[in-house]
Design a protein around this motif. Structure first.
Motif, mmCIF file in Angstrom:
data_model
loop_
_atom_site.group_PDB
_atom_site.id
_atom_site.type_symbol
_atom_site.label_atom_id
_atom_site.label_comp_id
_atom_site.label_asym_id
_atom_site.label_seq_id
_atom_site.Cartn_x
_atom_site.Cartn_y
_atom_site.Cartn_z
ATOM 1 N N ALA A 160 1.900 4.347 -10.231
ATOM 2 C CA ALA A 160 2.019 4.777 -11.700
ATOM 3 C C ALA A 160 2.976 5.549 -12.016
ATOM 4 C CB ALA A 160 0.532 5.104 -12.229
ATOM 5 N N THR A 220 3.848 12.400 -1.190
ATOM 6 C CA THR A 220 3.427 10.893 -1.706
ATOM 7 C C THR A 220 3.068 10.904 -3.267
ATOM 8 O OG1 THR A 220 1.103 11.663 -1.119
ATOM 9 C CG2 THR A 220 2.267 10.650 0.680
ATOM 10 N N ARG A 263 0.972 -1.268 -0.040
ATOM 11 C CA ARG A 263 -0.008 0.022 0.031
ATOM 12 C C ARG A 263 0.746 1.285 0.071
ATOM 13 N NH1 ARG A 263 -4.294 -1.650 -2.213
ATOM 14 N NH2 ARG A 263 -5.501 -3.146 -1.130
ATOM 15 N N THR A 302 2.610 5.389 -2.991
ATOM 16 C CA THR A 302 1.380 5.035 -2.625
ATOM 17 C C THR A 302 0.698 3.785 -3.744
ATOM 18 O OG1 THR A 302 0.177 6.803 -3.069
ATOM 19 C CG2 THR A 302 0.914 6.707 -0.879
ATOM 20 N N PHE A 303 -0.021 3.123 -3.429
ATOM 21 C CA PHE A 303 -0.629 1.959 -4.197
ATOM 22 C C PHE A 303 -2.110 2.266 -4.179
ATOM 23 C CE2 PHE A 303 3.521 0.748 -3.318
ATOM 24 C CZ PHE A 303 4.176 -0.127 -4.394
ATOM 25 N N PRO A 304 -2.755 1.789 -5.138
ATOM 26 C CA PRO A 304 -4.356 2.058 -5.198
ATOM 27 C C PRO A 304 -4.871 0.865 -4.297
ATOM 28 C CG PRO A 304 -3.374 1.117 -7.173
ATOM 29 C CD PRO A 304 -2.347 1.648 -6.639
ATOM 30 N N GLU A 323 1.242 5.773 4.129
ATOM 31 C CA GLU A 323 2.544 6.471 4.082
ATOM 32 C C GLU A 323 3.391 6.825 5.261
ATOM 33 O OE1 GLU A 323 -0.832 9.703 3.910
ATOM 34 O OE2 GLU A 323 -0.590 7.616 3.472
ATOM 35 N N PRO A 334 1.700 8.527 -6.752
ATOM 36 C CA PRO A 334 1.277 7.246 -6.874
ATOM 37 C C PRO A 334 2.150 6.381 -7.644
ATOM 38 C CG PRO A 334 0.239 8.830 -8.412
ATOM 39 C CD PRO A 334 1.063 9.681 -7.390
ATOM 40 N N GLU A 371 3.337 -4.527 -6.625
ATOM 41 C CA GLU A 371 1.986 -4.524 -6.356
ATOM 42 C C GLU A 371 1.732 -5.571 -5.134
ATOM 43 O OE1 GLU A 371 1.163 -3.692 -10.567
ATOM 44 O OE2 GLU A 371 2.901 -4.745 -9.560
#
Length: 307
Positions: free
Chosen positions: A284, A280, A2, A305-307, A98, A282, A75
């Motif tokens: 991507a 922070t 995450r 950070t991850f979705p 985070e 993402p 992931e």
């Protein structure tokens, strides 16, 4: 995964093409926080949905993100033979991921503090207000020390005050020696020549030769100098001049026992630790995060950070 913090060593791994003998094939990311999505039949004391922080050094397939087969900038991470308290521990759901991702670097800071053996009431100066220096500042304050932070970046010094430093010094524009003696008092006379500060502990979290020069010049008899920063070039040390101070010099690497010891402090004081995170980004845009984190002065602690 995450969230995963970006460490300065990630940039080093990229610049040298990996970690021998895995050159060119080093998965990155060793500051992980995540959520359990699946568990094996033999796993105890953990459940799907638990929020966790990992011990990168305990992984069976090598250190996560530092030469092992897996990196936390992905992931998923598979924890083989997972044991709660050894490989990972749970954290409350209200702790932002985070912030939880700070667990690993704060363990590094915690080990540095432990190596200097602080006591309540000690007078401490931390050189360098990056993530490790700020984490050490919080740890020293939680142990009852008076902490002065030295840096050359005004924004970092403001953050040091925000996390609890008692005073700060901008060494680019102010005389460190005089101000530190003013703040910590002058040490009583001893065999050591010259005016000496009453500081008990000096911590180098900056990694520049001037820190060692300043600390050894000011150190009173019986003081301690801790070095957690990475010095990329040799630093001269005049042992003859230091003999009269009986200075204790300790080096700090990693976190032999601190990886989950620091988790309690992180949970109890998460809003203070949250101030360390500057950006922070993402997953991507992970390349942008790496570029930002490895550009000197562009950011403090960058977390993906991850979705």
């Amino acid at each position: 995964m995450r969230a995963c913090g970006i460490c300065g060593s990630d940039g080093l791994y990229i610049s040298v093409g990996g970690i021998p003998p895995r050159q060119g094939a080093t998965p990155l990311g060793h500051e992980p926080a995540g959520e359990i999505v699946s568990i094996g039949a033999g796993v105890r004391d953990l459940a799907v949905g638990d929020h966790v922080v990992l011990n990168p050094m305990a992984a069976a397939d090598g250190i996560i993100g530092s030469g092992g087969a897996q990196g936390a900038l992905s992931e998923y991470v598979l924890v083989r033979g997972a044991e709660a308290g050894t490989h990972l521990v749970t954290i409350p759901a209200h702790i932002p991921f985070e912030v939880a991702a700070l667990n690993e670097p704060m363990a590094v800071a915690g080990h540095a503090v432990n190596r200097t053996q602080p006591k309540a009431g000690d007078k401490v100066v931390v050189f360098g207000a990056g993530p490790i220096g700020l984490g050490a500042t919080i740890a020293y304050k939680l142990r009852g020390a008076h902490v002065v932070v030295v840096d050359i970046v005004p924004g970092r010094l403001e953050k040091a005050l925000a996390v609890g430093a008692d005073a700060v010094i901008n060494s680019a524009s102010a005389p460190v020696d005089e101000l530190l003696i003013d703040l910590h008092g002058e040490a009583p006379p001893s065999f050591a020549r010259g005016r000496r500060a009453g500081t008990d502990i000096y911590l180098d979290a900056a990694g520049v030769p001037q820190v060692i020069e300043t600390a050894t010049r000011l150190a009173r008899h019986g003081a301690t100098l801790g070095v957690v920063a990475v010095h990329k070039r040799p630093v001269p040390l005049d042992l003859g001049a230091l003999l009269t101070t009986e200075l204790t010099v300790v080096l700090s690497m990693g976190y032999p026992t601190e990886i989950f010891e620091v988790t309690r402090d992180l949970i109890e004081n998460w809003q203070r630790y949250a101030l360390i995170v500057s950006d922070t980004i993402p997953f991507a845009e992970a390349q942008r995060a790496l570029d930002l984190a490895t550009t000197p002065g562009a950011a403090d602690k960058v977390v993906v950070t991850f979705p």
